[in-house]
Design a protein around this motif. Sequence first.
Motif, PDB file in Angstrom:
ATOM      1  N   SER A 102       0.667  -1.170  -0.021  1.00  0.00           N
ATOM      2  CA  SER A 102       0.066  -0.058   0.092  1.00  0.00           C
ATOM      3  C   SER A 102       0.950   1.201  -0.159  1.00  0.00           C
ATOM      4  O   SER A 102       1.988   1.123   0.208  1.00  0.00           O
ATOM      5  N   ILE A 103       0.237   2.366  -0.220  1.00  0.00           N
ATOM      6  CA  ILE A 103       1.055   3.549  -0.185  1.00  0.00           C
ATOM      7  C   ILE A 103       1.439   3.703   1.182  1.00  0.00           C
ATOM      8  O   ILE A 103       2.910   4.343   1.305  1.00  0.00           O
ATOM      9  N   SER A 104       0.672   3.369   2.059  1.00  0.00           N
ATOM     10  CA  SER A 104       1.359   3.747   3.644  1.00  0.00           C
ATOM     11  C   SER A 104       2.368   2.823   3.962  1.00  0.00           C
ATOM     12  O   SER A 104       3.488   3.058   4.502  1.00  0.00           O
ATOM     13  N   GLY A 105       2.335   1.533   3.445  1.00  0.00           N
ATOM     14  CA  GLY A 105       3.319   0.418   3.790  1.00  0.00           C
ATOM     15  C   GLY A 105       4.700   1.014   3.000  1.00  0.00           C
ATOM     16  O   GLY A 105       5.859   0.738   3.715  1.00  0.00           O
ATOM     17  N   PHE A 106       4.412   1.542   1.701  1.00  0.00           N
ATOM     18  CA  PHE A 106       5.875   1.864   1.079  1.00  0.00           C
ATOM     19  C   PHE A 106       6.487   3.146   1.803  1.00  0.00           C
ATOM     20  O   PHE A 106       7.461   3.285   1.842  1.00  0.00           O
ATOM     21  N   ASN A 107       5.424   4.124   2.659  1.00  0.00           N
ATOM     22  CA  ASN A 107       6.089   5.056   3.247  1.00  0.00           C
ATOM     23  C   ASN A 107       7.038   4.406   4.381  1.00  0.00           C
ATOM     24  O   ASN A 107       8.112   5.059   4.655  1.00  0.00           O
ATOM     25  N   MET A 108       6.655   3.548   4.999  1.00  0.00           N
ATOM     26  CA  MET A 108       7.140   2.953   6.070  1.00  0.00           C
ATOM     27  C   MET A 108       8.604   2.299   5.457  1.00  0.00           C
ATOM     28  O   MET A 108       9.474   2.604   6.093  1.00  0.00           O
ATOM     29  N   PHE A 111      10.760   5.548   4.353  1.00  0.00           N
ATOM     30  CA  PHE A 111      11.224   6.756   5.132  1.00  0.00           C
ATOM     31  C   PHE A 111      11.296   6.351   6.363  1.00  0.00           C
ATOM     32  O   PHE A 111      11.739   7.017   7.486  1.00  0.00           O
ATOM     33  N   SER A 112      10.961   4.887   6.890  1.00  0.00           N
ATOM     34  CA  SER A 112      10.861   4.273   8.242  1.00  0.00           C
ATOM     35  C   SER A 112       9.988   5.250   9.082  1.00  0.00           C
ATOM     36  O   SER A 112       9.925   5.209  10.424  1.00  0.00           O
ATOM     37  N   THR A 113       8.971   5.664   8.569  1.00  0.00           N
ATOM     38  CA  THR A 113       7.671   6.119   9.341  1.00  0.00           C
ATOM     39  C   THR A 113       6.464   6.058   8.308  1.00  0.00           C
ATOM     40  O   THR A 113       6.887   6.134   7.019  1.00  0.00           O
ATOM     41  N   TYR A 114       5.366   5.975   8.702  1.00  0.00           N
ATOM     42  CA  TYR A 114       4.162   6.378   7.863  1.00  0.00           C
ATOM     43  C   TYR A 114       3.794   7.752   7.424  1.00  0.00           C
ATOM     44  O   TYR A 114       3.124   7.949   6.488  1.00  0.00           O
ATOM     45  N   PRO A 186       0.100   0.095  -4.901  1.00  0.00           N
ATOM     46  CA  PRO A 186      -0.294  -1.268  -5.504  1.00  0.00           C
ATOM     47  C   PRO A 186      -0.578  -1.242  -7.023  1.00  0.00           C
ATOM     48  O   PRO A 186      -0.513  -0.318  -7.851  1.00  0.00           O
ATOM     49  N   THR A 187      -0.975  -2.527  -7.281  1.00  0.00           N
ATOM     50  CA  THR A 187      -1.084  -2.804  -8.698  1.00  0.00           C
ATOM     51  C   THR A 187      -1.865  -1.838  -9.614  1.00  0.00           C
ATOM     52  O   THR A 187      -1.403  -1.129 -10.820  1.00  0.00           O
ATOM     53  N   ASN A 188      -3.022  -1.612  -9.250  1.00  0.00           N
ATOM     54  CA  ASN A 188      -4.047  -1.194 -10.191  1.00  0.00           C
ATOM     55  C   ASN A 188      -3.658   0.547 -10.493  1.00  0.00           C
ATOM     56  O   ASN A 188      -3.773   0.968 -11.711  1.00  0.00           O
ATOM     57  N   TYR A 354      -4.983  11.456  -2.892  1.00  0.00           N
ATOM     58  CA  TYR A 354      -5.417  10.234  -2.304  1.00  0.00           C
ATOM     59  C   TYR A 354      -5.312   9.922  -1.038  1.00  0.00           C
ATOM     60  O   TYR A 354      -3.866  10.546  -0.422  1.00  0.00           O
ATOM     61  N   THR A 355      -6.144   9.658   0.004  1.00  0.00           N
ATOM     62  CA  THR A 355      -6.018   9.386   1.344  1.00  0.00           C
ATOM     63  C   THR A 355      -6.214   8.039   1.880  1.00  0.00           C
ATOM     64  O   THR A 355      -7.219   7.649   1.366  1.00  0.00           O
ATOM     65  N   GLU A 356      -5.349   7.486   2.829  1.00  0.00           N
ATOM     66  CA  GLU A 356      -5.762   6.365   3.221  1.00  0.00           C
ATOM     67  C   GLU A 356      -5.209   6.181   4.861  1.00  0.00           C
ATOM     68  O   GLU A 356      -4.600   7.046   5.236  1.00  0.00           O
ATOM     69  N   THR A 357      -5.683   5.429   5.506  1.00  0.00           N
ATOM     70  CA  THR A 357      -5.111   5.104   6.973  1.00  0.00           C
ATOM     71  C   THR A 357      -4.140   4.200   7.166  1.00  0.00           C
ATOM     72  O   THR A 357      -4.312   3.058   6.405  1.00  0.00           O
ATOM     73  N   ALA A 358      -3.019   4.706   7.596  1.00  0.00           N
ATOM     74  CA  ALA A 358      -2.057   3.782   7.823  1.00  0.00           C
ATOM     75  C   ALA A 358      -2.126   2.722   8.882  1.00  0.00           C
ATOM     76  O   ALA A 358      -3.165   2.884   9.703  1.00  0.00           O
ATOM     77  N   GLN A 359      -1.324   1.816   9.213  1.00  0.00           N
ATOM     78  CA  GLN A 359      -1.462   0.859  10.039  1.00  0.00           C
ATOM     79  C   GLN A 359      -1.274   1.384  11.572  1.00  0.00           C
ATOM     80  O   GLN A 359      -1.871   0.676  12.510  1.00  0.00           O
ATOM     81  N   ASP A 360      -1.051   2.564  11.708  1.00  0.00           N
ATOM     82  CA  ASP A 360      -0.970   3.264  13.093  1.00  0.00           C
ATOM     83  C   ASP A 360      -2.357   3.999  13.172  1.00  0.00           C
ATOM     84  O   ASP A 360      -2.504   4.542  14.386  1.00  0.00           O
TER      85      ASP A 360
END
Length: 452
Positions: A102-108, A111-114, A186-188, A354-360
Amino acid sequence: MATLALLFAALPGLATAVLASNIPTNASESDWRSKITNVVVLIEENRSFDTFAGGLTYNSSIDGLLHHNFCNSLNASDPTEMADICSGPLAADISYDDPNHSISGFNMALFSTYHPDEELVAAAPAWKYQNMRGFVTEQSVTFDTVNKSRAAEVMNYYTAEHIPVFNAMAENFVLFDRWFAAVPGPTNPNRAYITSGTSAGHGYNDDAFNVYGLPQKSVFELLSENNITWTNYQNSTTGPGLGFNPDAAFYEWTASSGANITNIKPLQDFYNDAAAGTLPAFTYINPECCSYQSFHPPSPISLGETFIKGIYEAVRNSPQWNTTLFILSFDESGGFGDHESPPVGVPAGDNLTYTETAQDGLNITFGFDRLGLRVPTLLISPWVGKGLIENKGQNFGGEYTHTSILNFLSELWGLEKLTPRVEYSSTFEHLILDEIRGEDSSPSILPDPVAW
């Protein structure tokens, strides 16, 4: 006209390739545009450059893992923790853990942070804030593991012995080692950028991609407007909940125009058309996803190799080989590690975010102004050099990225450039040779895949 008639008679598929009116009027027999009348694009799934091609050794200039000690730690947020989980030639045929991409997963991962400070990131060199130390941390969080061997799967890489098919293609043609995915996500969304120059603000694989829901103009619509033939050959599924649509089926126009009936065809038709020399000017291929053709975990690497071997051999042994440029790439890195920082501050396809909720539990907003990780990309044709490594982009001032394909097609056929991202992306026509390679210089049969 007599010359064209003889050429069409010699190459039966050329008559369906492209109307003469689409070739720029200043093209000459020595012009690269006169050499390529068929473009074949195959986009596979979810492998980074380092993990898939970073272990290749046939050319010492490849910017892979043989020249870098690429390591992460389980806790990237702690700068004092030793980065002791390092890449090794240990990647498995089947990756059972599908990394978070995910975009937030790639942030981590990057960047080592979401929650990187996007203003600081845009104003600085990519490497200053993208420390590339969070891949193992994200893997550990996603799969709730502190097992270092398991978490290291996100970093391990393949050797030439693991991927003999891809290695043979690379040895014989052009490998890009600085080709970036369009989106760190992600893919699409990436496939939308590949086929239209934007994802229209979509940052995950939502249902819009499965119901002809994207409003923007695609390359498929653009080609039809210019009377250039195209087919999306596919082994995908269609409809919400059934898997991944073929990429032409993302778009409203495809359904409203009826192109979903006339121009989206089963994969077997590709093999038949290639053998008959009747491939269209633009061939776009969707593999099955995600069990046996696409390389997307848990697809076995050996079965993905079997698939790309079949596509290559169909193109190579087609009557249209001498007029064809075949591009093989991967839609995104799938969360697998890469040591190279992706470019930042690049033009987006539009002004949507685009906005999503990260794992935190906190939201992140992304403006599509950063590229994704490097992905393995090959340029295959009797009109390109043997065993070459192409690094930084040379045209239009930008990087090689997925929209380089669209910008190249614009240059090849005099087409509209769909978005600012397309205009930015480097093209690769300088790699087309003045003289075609000899018949014996390109293998007609590739090595067999291996399982391990």
